[in-house]
Design an enzyme around this catalytic site. Structure first.
Site, PDB file in Angstrom:
ATOM      1  N   CYS A  31     -15.557  28.331 -22.758  1.00  0.00           N
ATOM      2  CA  CYS A  31     -16.890  28.948 -22.696  1.00  0.00           C
ATOM      3  C   CYS A  31     -17.516  29.162 -24.065  1.00  0.00           C
ATOM      4  O   CYS A  31     -18.704  29.492 -24.157  1.00  0.00           O
ATOM      5  CB  CYS A  31     -16.841  30.255 -21.913  1.00  0.00           C
ATOM      6  SG  CYS A  31     -15.709  31.428 -22.588  1.00  0.00           S
ATOM      7  N   GLU A  42     -21.340  28.238 -23.036  1.00  0.00           N
ATOM      8  CA  GLU A  42     -21.090  27.306 -21.921  1.00  0.00           C
ATOM      9  C   GLU A  42     -21.863  27.697 -20.659  1.00  0.00           C
ATOM     10  O   GLU A  42     -22.248  26.836 -19.866  1.00  0.00           O
ATOM     11  CB  GLU A  42     -19.601  27.276 -21.594  1.00  0.00           C
ATOM     12  CG  GLU A  42     -19.298  26.533 -20.312  1.00  0.00           C
ATOM     13  CD  GLU A  42     -17.851  26.657 -19.898  1.00  0.00           C
ATOM     14  OE1 GLU A  42     -17.163  25.644 -19.939  1.00  0.00           O
ATOM     15  OE2 GLU A  42     -17.404  27.765 -19.540  1.00  0.00           O
ATOM     16  N   ASP A  43     -22.073  29.002 -20.488  1.00  0.00           N
ATOM     17  CA  ASP A  43     -22.718  29.445 -19.248  1.00  0.00           C
ATOM     18  C   ASP A  43     -24.207  29.103 -19.201  1.00  0.00           C
ATOM     19  O   ASP A  43     -24.813  29.182 -18.139  1.00  0.00           O
ATOM     20  CB  ASP A  43     -22.515  30.961 -19.073  1.00  0.00           C
ATOM     21  CG  ASP A  43     -21.056  31.280 -18.822  1.00  0.00           C
ATOM     22  OD1 ASP A  43     -20.408  30.508 -18.096  1.00  0.00           O
ATOM     23  OD2 ASP A  43     -20.560  32.283 -19.368  1.00  0.00           O
ATOM     24  N   HIS A  95     -15.393  32.960 -12.944  1.00  0.00           N
ATOM     25  CA  HIS A  95     -16.008  31.643 -12.786  1.00  0.00           C
ATOM     26  C   HIS A  95     -14.959  30.663 -12.252  1.00  0.00           C
ATOM     27  O   HIS A  95     -13.755  30.900 -12.405  1.00  0.00           O
ATOM     28  CB  HIS A  95     -16.465  31.097 -14.148  1.00  0.00           C
ATOM     29  CG  HIS A  95     -17.650  31.783 -14.737  1.00  0.00           C
ATOM     30  ND1 HIS A  95     -17.613  32.393 -15.969  1.00  0.00           N
ATOM     31  CD2 HIS A  95     -18.915  31.945 -14.281  1.00  0.00           C
ATOM     32  CE1 HIS A  95     -18.803  32.905 -16.241  1.00  0.00           C
ATOM     33  NE2 HIS A  95     -19.612  32.648 -15.238  1.00  0.00           N
ATOM     34  N   ASP A 129     -23.287  38.861 -24.672  1.00  0.00           N
ATOM     35  CA  ASP A 129     -22.436  37.749 -24.231  1.00  0.00           C
ATOM     36  C   ASP A 129     -22.912  36.388 -24.730  1.00  0.00           C
ATOM     37  O   ASP A 129     -22.417  35.354 -24.259  1.00  0.00           O
ATOM     38  CB  ASP A 129     -22.386  37.720 -22.691  1.00  0.00           C
ATOM     39  CG  ASP A 129     -21.436  38.762 -22.114  1.00  0.00           C
ATOM     40  OD1 ASP A 129     -20.300  38.862 -22.616  1.00  0.00           O
ATOM     41  OD2 ASP A 129     -21.838  39.479 -21.171  1.00  0.00           O
ATOM     42  N   ARG A 173     -21.463  34.698  -9.813  1.00  0.00           N
ATOM     43  CA  ARG A 173     -22.543  34.325 -10.746  1.00  0.00           C
ATOM     44  C   ARG A 173     -23.415  33.164 -10.245  1.00  0.00           C
ATOM     45  O   ARG A 173     -24.562  33.033 -10.657  1.00  0.00           O
ATOM     46  CB  ARG A 173     -21.943  33.945 -12.106  1.00  0.00           C
ATOM     47  CG  ARG A 173     -21.199  35.077 -12.800  1.00  0.00           C
ATOM     48  CD  ARG A 173     -22.156  36.153 -13.296  1.00  0.00           C
ATOM     49  NE  ARG A 173     -21.449  37.290 -13.850  1.00  0.00           N
ATOM     50  CZ  ARG A 173     -21.052  37.397 -15.102  1.00  0.00           C
ATOM     51  NH1 ARG A 173     -21.281  36.418 -15.947  1.00  0.00           N
ATOM     52  NH2 ARG A 173     -20.432  38.482 -15.505  1.00  0.00           N
ATOM     53  N   ARG A 200     -27.776  38.554 -18.929  1.00  0.00           N
ATOM     54  CA  ARG A 200     -27.644  37.271 -19.629  1.00  0.00           C
ATOM     55  C   ARG A 200     -28.847  36.351 -19.390  1.00  0.00           C
ATOM     56  O   ARG A 200     -28.874  35.221 -19.879  1.00  0.00           O
ATOM     57  CB  ARG A 200     -26.334  36.580 -19.222  1.00  0.00           C
ATOM     58  CG  ARG A 200     -25.103  37.447 -19.475  1.00  0.00           C
ATOM     59  CD  ARG A 200     -23.810  36.664 -19.434  1.00  0.00           C
ATOM     60  NE  ARG A 200     -23.816  35.614 -20.447  1.00  0.00           N
ATOM     61  CZ  ARG A 200     -22.886  34.673 -20.554  1.00  0.00           C
ATOM     62  NH1 ARG A 200     -21.878  34.661 -19.725  1.00  0.00           N
ATOM     63  NH2 ARG A 200     -22.964  33.748 -21.498  1.00  0.00           N
TER      64      ARG A 200
HETATM   65  C1  CIR Z   1     -19.504  37.467 -18.816  1.00  0.00           C
HETATM   66  O1  CIR Z   1     -19.010  38.232 -17.999  1.00  0.00           O
HETATM   67  O2  CIR Z   1     -20.514  36.820 -18.557  1.00  0.00           O
HETATM   68  C2  CIR Z   1     -18.861  37.338 -20.183  1.00  0.00           C
HETATM   69  N1  CIR Z   1     -18.317  38.600 -20.582  1.00  0.00           N
HETATM   70  C3  CIR Z   1     -17.778  36.274 -20.180  1.00  0.00           C
HETATM   71  C4  CIR Z   1     -18.298  34.921 -19.846  1.00  0.00           C
HETATM   72  C5  CIR Z   1     -17.239  33.891 -19.928  1.00  0.00           C
HETATM   73  N2  CIR Z   1     -17.771  32.620 -19.605  1.00  0.00           N
HETATM   74  C6  CIR Z   1     -17.063  31.625 -19.103  1.00  0.00           C
HETATM   75  O3  CIR Z   1     -15.868  31.762 -18.850  1.00  0.00           O
HETATM   76  N3  CIR Z   1     -17.677  30.485 -18.864  1.00  0.00           N
END
Ligand code: CIR
Length: 263
Positions: free
Chosen positions: A257, A76-77, A172, A71, A142, A96
């Site tokens: 993201c 962004e995360d 999110h 991922d 999360r 992650r």
């Molecule tokens: C996840 O589940 O962490 C990733 N497959 C997708 C993350 C998407 N992030 C976001 O919308 N900020």
């Protein structure tokens, strides 16, 4: 003689991006059923996404892909920018947790001041929606209470107010709502817990239409998967650039993201 200064040169209109991992198809899924994801198609879509930001005058700073983190493209995360301060996050998904280190090295290399959210606190950047000096933070799968507590302390020092909101219907907060340049929050009714927490709220007709990347005071970037929402936003007087991000949407990603913008 000029005095030595410790001031850092400001970083403006830079977008941090991270190339997709070859293992992208193994990314986390929470609300969607897994569909085949094609790496080469995803890479082509990602290249076009980066080119769209470049065309809007963003300088691009790339972080290398990491195939051990499927991922990692969803950069962004891993970091939240509050002005010139980079808050490196503590991702909520175990798979992650190793992603932020390389991103932290990049923001340090840019000369930015960094802060860090630490375990047992967890916080994903996708849960952080900044509107002026108010920051909505989603408390969901999360981001936990300790993560919000740590974030609130850092944000308060920097002059921001944190408003925590429950997120139970989306991955999110920003999978459910984002904000137009004028601060109007846009969201889809199937994803938003309680629209009344926002000062100004507008429904969009497609779930893929909730995400906008603000490019300037009068322009945004949106997904090509949401033509009705694009038409709605254009009707409000905004210039909308669209990008195809279908391979990332299969993994619960969206336009926001795939980059972190430093303004
Ligand atoms: C996840 O589940 O962490 C990733 N497959 C997708 C993350 C998407 N992030 C976001 O919308 N900020």
């Amino acid at each position: 003689m000029a005095q030595p200064t410790t001031e850092r040169p400001a970083v403006h209109r830079v977008a941090l991006v991270r190339a997709p991992a070859r293992s992208l198809a193994d990314g986390e899924l929470t609300h969607l059923i897994r569909k085949p994801v094609e790496y080469s198609k995803a890479k082509t879509q990602w290249d076009a996404y980066v080119a769209a930001l470049e065309a809007e005058g963003f300088g691009i700073r790339r972080v290398d892909a990491d195939d051990s983190h499927p991922d990692c493209v969803f950069i962004e995360d891993t970091v939240v920018m509050l002005g010139q301060v980079a808050i490196v996050t503590s991702p909520g998904a175990e798979s992650r947790r190793g992603e932020p280190d390389a991103v932290e090295a990049t923001v340090l290399d840019l000369g930015l001041e960094t802060r860090r959210i630490r375990l047992p606190g967890t916080l994903d950047g996708g849960d952080v929606l900044k509107i002026g000096h108010t920051i909505y933070v989603g408390r969901g799968g999360r981001t936990n209470a300790e993560g919000i507590h740590q974030f609130r302390e850092i944000a308060a020092e920097l002059g921001y107010e944190v408003v925590a909101v429950p997120v139970t219907r989306a991955l999110h907060l920003k999978s459910a709502v984002t904000a137009l340049p004028d601060g109007t929050v846009i969201g889809h009714p199937s994803l938003v817990d309680n629209p009344a927490v926002f000062d100004r709220y507008l429904e969009v007709p497609e779930v893929e239409g909730v995400a906008v990347v603000v490019l300037s005071d009068d322009s945004v970037l949106m997904s090509a998967s949401a033509p009705k929402s694009v038409a709605l936003i254009e009707g409000l007087g905004y210039r909308v650039t669209t990008v195809e991000i279908g391979e990332f949407e299969k993994l619960e990603g969206c336009v926001t993201c795939l980059s972190v913008r430093i303004r």
